[in-house]
Write a protein that holds these residues in place. Sequence first.
Motif, PDB file in Angstrom:
ATOM      1  N   VAL A 101       1.170  -1.152  -0.143  1.00 33.83           N
ATOM      2  CA  VAL A 101       0.498   0.068   0.427  1.00 33.83           C
ATOM      3  C   VAL A 101       0.464   1.198   0.301  1.00 33.83           C
ATOM      4  CG1 VAL A 101      -1.520   1.022   0.966  1.00 33.83           C
ATOM      5  CG2 VAL A 101      -1.421  -1.327   1.397  1.00 33.83           C
ATOM      6  N   GLU A 102       1.760   1.651  -0.053  1.00 31.14           N
ATOM      7  CA  GLU A 102       3.004   2.361   0.869  1.00 31.14           C
ATOM      8  C   GLU A 102       3.799   2.554  -0.589  1.00 31.14           C
ATOM      9  OE1 GLU A 102       3.050   0.968   4.589  1.00 31.14           O
ATOM     10  OE2 GLU A 102       2.986  -0.497   2.900  1.00 31.14           O
ATOM     11  N   ASP A 103       3.773   1.900  -1.074  1.00 27.32           N
ATOM     12  CA  ASP A 103       4.599   1.845  -2.991  1.00 27.32           C
ATOM     13  C   ASP A 103       3.084   2.190  -3.937  1.00 27.32           C
ATOM     14  OD1 ASP A 103       6.894   0.943  -2.108  1.00 27.32           O
ATOM     15  OD2 ASP A 103       6.119  -0.930  -2.809  1.00 27.32           O
ATOM     16  N   PHE A 104       1.783   2.835  -3.889  1.00 26.39           N
ATOM     17  CA  PHE A 104       0.910   2.471  -4.350  1.00 26.39           C
ATOM     18  C   PHE A 104       0.158   3.926  -3.613  1.00 26.39           C
ATOM     19  CE2 PHE A 104      -3.680   3.220  -4.409  1.00 26.39           C
ATOM     20  CZ  PHE A 104      -4.260   2.638  -5.858  1.00 26.39           C
ATOM     21  N   ASN A 105       0.173   3.819  -3.140  1.00 27.90           N
ATOM     22  CA  ASN A 105      -0.114   5.451  -2.450  1.00 27.90           C
ATOM     23  C   ASN A 105       1.437   6.794  -2.939  1.00 27.90           C
ATOM     24  OD1 ASN A 105      -2.201   4.967  -1.466  1.00 27.90           O
ATOM     25  ND2 ASN A 105      -0.743   4.894   0.496  1.00 27.90           N
ATOM     26  N   ARG A 106       2.237   6.247  -2.874  1.00 34.41           N
ATOM     27  CA  ARG A 106       3.701   6.905  -3.279  1.00 34.41           C
ATOM     28  C   ARG A 106       3.359   7.485  -4.514  1.00 34.41           C
ATOM     29  NH1 ARG A 106       8.283   5.458  -5.842  1.00 34.41           N
ATOM     30  NH2 ARG A 106       7.544   2.840  -5.342  1.00 34.41           N
ATOM     31  N   VAL A 107       2.948   6.296  -5.630  1.00 31.62           N
ATOM     32  CA  VAL A 107       3.015   6.639  -6.828  1.00 31.62           C
ATOM     33  C   VAL A 107       1.904   7.097  -7.187  1.00 31.62           C
ATOM     34  CG1 VAL A 107       2.813   5.382  -9.478  1.00 31.62           C
ATOM     35  CG2 VAL A 107       4.469   4.175  -7.706  1.00 31.62           C
ATOM     36  N   MET A 108       0.831   6.839  -6.917  1.00 30.84           N
ATOM     37  CA  MET A 108      -0.705   7.950  -6.921  1.00 30.84           C
ATOM     38  C   MET A 108      -0.351   9.358  -6.497  1.00 30.84           C
ATOM     39  SD  MET A 108      -2.902   6.165  -8.443  1.00 30.84           S
ATOM     40  CE  MET A 108      -4.704   6.458  -7.754  1.00 30.84           C
ATOM     41  N   THR A 109       0.712   9.375  -5.566  1.00 30.13           N
ATOM     42  CA  THR A 109       0.735  11.223  -5.427  1.00 30.13           C
ATOM     43  C   THR A 109       1.807  11.896  -6.140  1.00 30.13           C
ATOM     44  OG1 THR A 109       1.144  10.078  -2.702  1.00 30.13           O
ATOM     45  CG2 THR A 109       2.866  12.405  -3.693  1.00 30.13           C
ATOM     46  N   LYS A 110       2.273  10.839  -6.950  1.00 27.42           N
ATOM     47  CA  LYS A 110       3.342  11.184  -8.028  1.00 27.42           C
ATOM     48  C   LYS A 110       2.386  11.291  -9.462  1.00 27.42           C
ATOM     49  CE  LYS A 110       7.567   8.997  -6.897  1.00 27.42           C
ATOM     50  NZ  LYS A 110       8.604   7.861  -8.309  1.00 27.42           N
ATOM     51  N   ILE A 111       1.238  11.133  -9.668  1.00 28.40           N
ATOM     52  CA  ILE A 111       0.254  10.804 -10.935  1.00 28.40           C
ATOM     53  C   ILE A 111      -0.698  12.257 -10.439  1.00 28.40           C
ATOM     54  CG2 ILE A 111      -1.862  10.037 -11.777  1.00 28.40           C
ATOM     55  CD1 ILE A 111      -0.685   7.432 -11.275  1.00 28.40           C
ATOM     56  N   LYS A 112      -0.932  12.536  -9.288  1.00 27.70           N
ATOM     57  CA  LYS A 112      -1.081  13.531  -8.784  1.00 27.70           C
ATOM     58  C   LYS A 112      -0.475  15.205  -9.176  1.00 27.70           C
ATOM     59  CE  LYS A 112      -4.087  15.697  -4.639  1.00 27.70           C
ATOM     60  NZ  LYS A 112      -4.730  15.648  -3.828  1.00 27.70           N
ATOM     61  N   ASP A 113       0.447  14.762  -8.971  1.00 29.93           N
ATOM     62  CA  ASP A 113       1.598  15.858  -9.164  1.00 29.93           C
ATOM     63  C   ASP A 113       1.746  16.279 -11.282  1.00 29.93           C
ATOM     64  OD1 ASP A 113       1.668  16.082  -6.329  1.00 29.93           O
ATOM     65  OD2 ASP A 113       3.826  14.866  -6.535  1.00 29.93           O
ATOM     66  N   MET A 114       1.358  15.237 -11.977  1.00 31.13           N
ATOM     67  CA  MET A 114       1.940  14.931 -13.742  1.00 31.13           C
ATOM     68  C   MET A 114       0.244  15.711 -13.258  1.00 31.13           C
ATOM     69  SD  MET A 114       3.663  12.384 -14.103  1.00 31.13           S
ATOM     70  CE  MET A 114       4.004  12.474 -15.245  1.00 31.13           C
ATOM     71  N   ASN A 115      -0.670  15.370 -12.720  1.00 34.70           N
ATOM     72  CA  ASN A 115      -2.296  15.207 -13.842  1.00 34.70           C
ATOM     73  C   ASN A 115      -3.365  15.451 -12.594  1.00 34.70           C
ATOM     74  OD1 ASN A 115      -4.303  15.474 -14.950  1.00 34.70           O
ATOM     75  ND2 ASN A 115      -3.099  15.246 -17.025  1.00 34.70           N
ATOM     76  N   GLU A 116      -4.048  16.083 -12.035  1.00 38.87           N
ATOM     77  CA  GLU A 116      -5.456  15.850 -10.841  1.00 38.87           C
ATOM     78  C   GLU A 116      -5.829  15.004 -11.317  1.00 38.87           C
ATOM     79  OE1 GLU A 116      -7.011  18.590  -7.394  1.00 38.87           O
ATOM     80  OE2 GLU A 116      -5.049  19.480  -9.124  1.00 38.87           O
ATOM     81  N   LYS A 117      -6.173  15.488 -12.613  1.00 39.24           N
ATOM     82  CA  LYS A 117      -7.791  14.719 -13.328  1.00 39.24           C
ATOM     83  C   LYS A 117      -7.655  13.426 -13.382  1.00 39.24           C
ATOM     84  CE  LYS A 117      -9.645  19.239 -15.621  1.00 39.24           C
ATOM     85  NZ  LYS A 117     -10.267  19.416 -16.857  1.00 39.24           N
ATOM     86  N   ALA A 118      -6.479  13.378 -13.880  1.00 46.84           N
ATOM     87  CA  ALA A 118      -6.128  11.495 -14.138  1.00 46.84           C
ATOM     88  C   ALA A 118      -6.112  11.032 -12.748  1.00 46.84           C
ATOM     89  CB  ALA A 118      -4.273  11.382 -15.193  1.00 46.84           C
TER      90      ALA A 118
END
Length: 705
Positions: A442-459
Amino acid sequence: MKNSGQNGDDNMQETSTWSRGCCLLFAICSVIVIVDAFVEDYEKDDEGEYVTESGSESETFDDDFIELEYGEIEMGVNEDEGDDVQGENTGGLVVMGDEKAGSDYEGENVLDYSVDMEYEEASLDDELKLAMKELKRMDRKKWAKKKPTFEQFNSESDLRTLNLKVGQVFGNTKVFKEAVKEHAIKQGRSIWFPCNEKSRVQGVCKCKLDNCSWSIWASCYEKNSPALMIKTLNDKHTCPRVQKNRLANSTWLAKRAKRKAGLLIEGSLATQYAKLWDYTEEIRRFNPGSTVVIDTEEGGLFRRIYICLEACKVDWISGCRPIIGLDACHTKGNHKAQLMFAIVIDADNSYYPIAYAIVEKQCYMTWFWFLSLLKDDLKLDEDFRITFMTDKQKGLVEAIGEIWKNSEHRNCVRHLHANFKKKFKTYEIRTKVWESAKATTVEDFNRVMTKIKDMNEKAHEWLCEKPAEQWSKSHFRDWSKCDMLLNNLCESVNDDRVILEARSAPIFYMLEMIRVKIMNRRAKRRIDLEKWYQNIGPRVAEFMELQAQHSGQFVAHWGGEGHYQINRGSIAYVVVDLDQRTCTCRRWNLTGIPCSHSMATIYSKGDDPTKYVDKWYFKDTYKKCYSSVLHGIRTEELWFKTNMPLLLPPKDVKQTGRPRKLRIKEIGEIPPNVRKIKHMQKKYTCSKCNQEGYSAKTCEKRAEL
């Protein structure tokens, strides 16, 4: 004289009032009669009738049609006169008798109308406009509920009983022209197409007399669709039949011969369905315990069939992991239907069919019927811990949740990624989708999702709408000992050469080809078992060899009993428990095969890594998957006759979506056998107004337009 003149003015005023009332009623009734011709099926909520009798005829009007918005005509006796009226009162309209007290018109049937003074001041034209507006509103409301339905032409079944008519829809121009040519050949006439375009086609009779009135016109009826509909048809020929028809060429004769040869070899459609009762009984006789269910409609029409062979379901219970892949595909024969499969995994991570069915279409009802029978065959109760892998077909998610409420449901990530690419084109963010799906914690999943949010919030918001339990390893449960992200098991079955050929065959040969394919595959797997050189399968051994290569970068530190701390250099990385066969990276937990961290621990202990593989991958387990023999059946002449009622072919059911011959390509997918990729059109952006679709050179021209 003065009194006489005053009485005359009163009489004229009374006559004028009565005349205006009659004209108003006559105009409203005329409008009602005209509109009623178009609104014959109008459903009345509150039925109230006004009846006027004239001789032997009667007219009826509804309350809804004579109600006005700003006033209402008062029909009855003027209260100021106080006269006794003899007659029949019918809903406010009084039909007078032969006598009327205080009236100058004696001996005649007279209708006495009195109009409200405020309403009398309103203009007659305004009231008629209001009445017409109300009637049009009711007419639009009535017709808005009805959607036009047109007959779809099936080129494989309707050509035998061809009957062209207005409103018939054809898939494209080629199908329409073939149908018209077939019709002309049967009629013994020669035709040609003076207008032959992609969106419209016209056909006329080509005869020597040049005076035949036969003609047909078809054009597109939907935007961005190649389908054509017959708009005009004059189906009467005024010319004689021709002895030589150029339409009956070698191509037409070849297709006709091929169709007849197929009927001789495979039998007609009705014969195929008539064999099913005896065929299913033959399967039960030579494979006792097999489940074969045929569902029929009223009149003996075939609806669907389900087959689960005894050898498959018995061996699944003893030798396969609790994960099932579900998928369906179109059949390509005369009868359009859906072929459903239930696929599991054997001990060497190969696909293992356990049940299949042919249903009319994909929906909640058919999937619920299929899964209910599968539940009884595999002896799975509601609390059984099982995992399903699907492509999220229509109605399938709801059916699984209804039957197995505590089950795990996974969706194919490839389909999720394909939908994601349609909205977000950037390559970097698309790769993050796979990274988040492959994250095991779950920690790795949340870390990647945070990167996606920084790149594109709609994605990020789009992905958060999809439950992570259905597409990310970090949220998968570990009871199935399988970390699959793709539904490749079912896709492998659909793309199999034998299954592809079976999907184009009639129903009897389709079922038999699938059964023989399963029988041959099981026999081959028993032979492959003899080639195993160790206690685990070749695919599992290859995966462990890859993990062993990555284990060299880790150092195991013993902490007591079966606990080990794995360091990467001098930094603590994960914790491994050999007794519980777990690792904090969760790869060993999900698959049952030691990961690279646990492999480093096992090597430091000097033990054999194959001993720590889960039982589902052992040779004995693989042998249990294919231990039962699937027996063949006899020739048709030796079948046992069931004497069941004649099973008739089903009615054509329109499948979901537009029928297609080729699979829809994904975004960025390169078709096979392509040597050169076409240049992709560049999207221009205006440097003046920052609008897409044109450049700065044409910006001023577009502004002027």
